[in-house]
Scaffold this motif. Structure first.
Motif, PDB file in Angstrom:
ATOM      1  N   LEU A 156     -40.009 -18.165  10.648  1.00 20.14           N
ATOM      2  CA  LEU A 156     -40.652 -16.849  11.028  1.00 20.14           C
ATOM      3  C   LEU A 156     -39.843 -16.527  12.365  1.00 20.14           C
ATOM      4  CD1 LEU A 156     -44.664 -17.369  11.191  1.00 20.14           C
ATOM      5  CD2 LEU A 156     -43.232 -15.578   9.998  1.00 20.14           C
ATOM      6  N   GLU A 157     -38.994 -17.680  12.730  1.00 14.31           N
ATOM      7  CA  GLU A 157     -38.176 -17.555  14.064  1.00 14.31           C
ATOM      8  C   GLU A 157     -36.734 -17.053  13.699  1.00 14.31           C
ATOM      9  OE1 GLU A 157     -38.263 -21.255  15.999  1.00 14.31           O
ATOM     10  OE2 GLU A 157     -40.340 -21.195  16.495  1.00 14.31           O
ATOM     11  N   THR A 158     -36.650 -16.852  12.240  1.00 13.58           N
ATOM     12  CA  THR A 158     -35.091 -16.277  12.017  1.00 13.58           C
ATOM     13  C   THR A 158     -35.332 -15.166  11.271  1.00 13.58           C
ATOM     14  OG1 THR A 158     -34.909 -18.836  11.304  1.00 13.58           O
ATOM     15  CG2 THR A 158     -33.327 -17.357  10.576  1.00 13.58           C
ATOM     16  N   PRO A 159     -35.094 -14.014  11.890  1.00 10.26           N
ATOM     17  CA  PRO A 159     -35.161 -12.650  11.471  1.00 10.26           C
ATOM     18  C   PRO A 159     -34.166 -12.402  10.113  1.00 10.26           C
ATOM     19  CG  PRO A 159     -35.319 -12.564  13.768  1.00 10.26           C
ATOM     20  CD  PRO A 159     -34.971 -13.979  13.381  1.00 10.26           C
ATOM     21  N   VAL A 160     -33.007 -13.055  10.090  1.00  9.84           N
ATOM     22  CA  VAL A 160     -32.035 -12.768   9.171  1.00  9.84           C
ATOM     23  C   VAL A 160     -32.715 -13.123   7.767  1.00  9.84           C
ATOM     24  CG1 VAL A 160     -29.898 -13.514   8.154  1.00  9.84           C
ATOM     25  CG2 VAL A 160     -30.162 -13.170  10.448  1.00  9.84           C
ATOM     26  N   ILE A 161     -33.473 -14.364   7.788  1.00 12.70           N
ATOM     27  CA  ILE A 161     -34.253 -14.410   6.368  1.00 12.70           C
ATOM     28  C   ILE A 161     -35.142 -13.482   6.139  1.00 12.70           C
ATOM     29  CG2 ILE A 161     -36.200 -16.451   5.645  1.00 12.70           C
ATOM     30  CD1 ILE A 161     -35.039 -18.558   7.271  1.00 12.70           C
ATOM     31  N   VAL A 162     -35.733 -12.814   6.996  1.00 10.41           N
ATOM     32  CA  VAL A 162     -36.651 -11.598   6.699  1.00 10.41           C
ATOM     33  C   VAL A 162     -35.753 -10.613   6.036  1.00 10.41           C
ATOM     34  CG1 VAL A 162     -38.247  -9.855   7.737  1.00 10.41           C
ATOM     35  CG2 VAL A 162     -38.377 -12.417   8.528  1.00 10.41           C
ATOM     36  N   ALA A 166     -31.214  -3.951   4.565  1.00  8.93           N
ATOM     37  CA  ALA A 166     -29.853  -3.590   5.009  1.00  8.93           C
ATOM     38  C   ALA A 166     -29.656  -3.030   6.358  1.00  8.93           C
ATOM     39  CB  ALA A 166     -29.229  -2.612   3.987  1.00  8.93           C
ATOM     40  N   LEU A 167     -30.580  -2.262   6.814  1.00  9.44           N
ATOM     41  CA  LEU A 167     -30.617  -1.624   8.105  1.00  9.44           C
ATOM     42  C   LEU A 167     -31.029  -2.938   9.164  1.00  9.44           C
ATOM     43  CD1 LEU A 167     -32.389   1.613   7.892  1.00  9.44           C
ATOM     44  CD2 LEU A 167     -30.086   1.291   8.367  1.00  9.44           C
ATOM     45  N   ALA A 168     -31.817  -3.749   8.743  1.00 18.69           N
ATOM     46  CA  ALA A 168     -32.134  -4.920   9.666  1.00 18.69           C
ATOM     47  C   ALA A 168     -30.960  -5.809   9.823  1.00 18.69           C
ATOM     48  CB  ALA A 168     -33.223  -5.847   9.007  1.00 18.69           C
ATOM     49  N   LEU A 169     -30.171  -6.080   8.554  1.00 16.14           N
ATOM     50  CA  LEU A 169     -28.818  -6.799   8.676  1.00 16.14           C
ATOM     51  C   LEU A 169     -28.011  -6.263   9.598  1.00 16.14           C
ATOM     52  CD1 LEU A 169     -28.345  -8.284   5.174  1.00 16.14           C
ATOM     53  CD2 LEU A 169     -29.078  -9.716   7.144  1.00 16.14           C
ATOM     54  N   VAL A 170     -27.750  -5.087   9.695  1.00 16.44           N
ATOM     55  CA  VAL A 170     -26.808  -4.413  10.536  1.00 16.44           C
ATOM     56  C   VAL A 170     -27.421  -4.392  11.724  1.00 16.44           C
ATOM     57  CG1 VAL A 170     -25.700  -2.116  11.098  1.00 16.44           C
ATOM     58  CG2 VAL A 170     -26.073  -2.608   8.635  1.00 16.44           C
ATOM     59  N   GLY A 174     -40.793 -11.946   4.663  1.00 21.56           N
ATOM     60  CA  GLY A 174     -40.207 -10.846   4.137  1.00 21.56           C
ATOM     61  C   GLY A 174     -40.323 -10.812   2.709  1.00 21.56           C
ATOM     62  N   VAL A 175     -40.870 -12.017   1.978  1.00 24.20           N
ATOM     63  CA  VAL A 175     -40.974 -11.654   0.555  1.00 24.20           C
ATOM     64  C   VAL A 175     -42.385 -10.745   0.284  1.00 24.20           C
ATOM     65  CG1 VAL A 175     -42.033 -12.726  -1.408  1.00 24.20           C
ATOM     66  CG2 VAL A 175     -40.309 -13.835  -0.108  1.00 24.20           C
ATOM     67  N   SER A 176     -43.297 -10.829   1.056  1.00 21.65           N
ATOM     68  CA  SER A 176     -44.638 -10.339   1.039  1.00 21.65           C
ATOM     69  C   SER A 176     -45.714 -10.532   0.019  1.00 21.65           C
ATOM     70  CB  SER A 176     -44.379  -8.644   0.252  1.00 21.65           C
ATOM     71  OG  SER A 176     -45.556  -7.754  -0.024  1.00 21.65           O
ATOM     72  N   ARG A 177     -46.772 -10.888   0.565  1.00 18.97           N
ATOM     73  CA  ARG A 177     -47.822 -11.548  -0.316  1.00 18.97           C
ATOM     74  C   ARG A 177     -48.310 -10.680  -1.541  1.00 18.97           C
ATOM     75  NH1 ARG A 177     -52.335 -11.085  -1.589  1.00 18.97           N
ATOM     76  NH2 ARG A 177     -52.717  -9.073  -0.653  1.00 18.97           N
ATOM     77  N   SER A 178     -48.716  -9.229  -0.980  1.00 17.60           N
ATOM     78  CA  SER A 178     -48.806  -8.326  -2.046  1.00 17.60           C
ATOM     79  C   SER A 178     -47.908  -7.979  -3.095  1.00 17.60           C
ATOM     80  CB  SER A 178     -49.415  -6.971  -1.440  1.00 17.60           C
ATOM     81  OG  SER A 178     -48.472  -6.448  -0.819  1.00 17.60           O
ATOM     82  N   GLY A 179     -46.732  -8.054  -2.697  1.00 11.39           N
ATOM     83  CA  GLY A 179     -45.532  -7.875  -3.485  1.00 11.39           C
ATOM     84  C   GLY A 179     -45.348  -9.094  -4.435  1.00 11.39           C
TER      85      GLY A 179
END
Length: 271
Positions: A109-115, A262-266, A163-168
């Protein structure tokens, strides 16, 4: 309106919009930390509490179904027993792994890049499953087999990666086994009740001292505002979601995930 109240409203909207869509509410809240520039430590308890109103939206919208099942259990109804059985069977895998892997989950949860990467890869997975999955006929949740129910529960465990999504994960897992879109969405909604209540109860217990003290700048008034917003937005989303995916499928959500990731990575690599 002060900045803390505005942030509470924005986070309430994010939670309500994303909790039941296959786009990851946890992932969006993690990324919101970066985009909004707020202190995640100050809002940690807030983010835990506002999940409860979103979950209650399912109970309110499907109240008649829950009452029907409750009455059926007392009457020995096979359908009611099968409904509860399927939800329990699907709930067990995440209940066990959630306890065993809590520290590793908290670290991610502390690693936004993983998300960001999880959003992109999850979007690609949705596109592939939508292309190859065969649509079955609509059947109520109680008519899903025990084996498929357990498999859906195993798929839910993947959503422990932010970032995976429970519902997804649950919906795509169901679709890959030939479950109808509407059935898959409803199964995901019903499974969310014990899963999210359990997870939220655990988090509330872990943060009981912070809740009791409320010593930070984010107070109960902000939690109340965020909770109200989360509940109302989740009501609208759930009500519209089943009809939308029955007509349009999940491709729009996949495209959104890829673009958002992609926007998040940028954004995260901006300097």
């Amino acid at each position: 309106m002060d900045s803390l109240t505005i942030t509470a409203i924005l986070l309430g909207i994010v939670e309500g919009l994303t909790e039941f869509l296959p786009v990851s509410s946890t992932g969006h809240l993690v990324l919101a930390t970066e985009v909004f520039g707020y202190d995640p430590g100050q809002w940690e308890v807030f983010n835990v509490v506002i999940q409860l109103p979103a979950i209650m939206a399912v109970v309110v919208l499907y109240w008649s179904k829950f009452m029907e099942v409750a009455k059926g259990l007392f009457a020995g109804s096979r359908d009611a027993i099968a409904f509860v059985r399927n939800i329990i069977v699907a709930f067990i895998p995440s209940a066990i792994l959630g306890v065993l892997l809590k520290k590793k989950i908290d670290a991610m949860l502390e690693t936004p890049v993983i998300v960001a990467w999880a959003l992109i890869l999850g979007g690609v997975a949705i596109l592939l499953i939508e292309r190859v999955a065969k649509q079955g006929e609509y059947r109520p949740v109680e008519n899903v087999s025990v084996g498929k129910s357990f498999a859906i529960g195993v798929m839910q465990c993947i959503s422990m990666i932010p970032g995976v999504s429970r519902s997804g994960a649950t919906i795509m897992g169901a679709l890959s086994m030939g479950v109808n879109r509407r059935t898959a969405a409803e199964f995901s909604f019903f499974l969310a009740v014990p899963t999210m209540f359990g997870a939220t109860a655990k988090q509330l217990w872990d943060h009981r001292e912070e809740l009791a003290a409320q010593s930070g700048p984010v107070g109960w008034s902000h939690i109340a505002v965020g909770s109200a917003v989360s509940f109302v937005v989740a009501l609208v989303v759930i009500k519209l979601f089943v009809g939308f995916v029955s007509r349009r499928g999940f491709t729009p959500f996949a495209i959104y995930r890829i673009a958002a990731g992609a926007l998040a990575l940028v954004w995260l690599m901006r300097g």
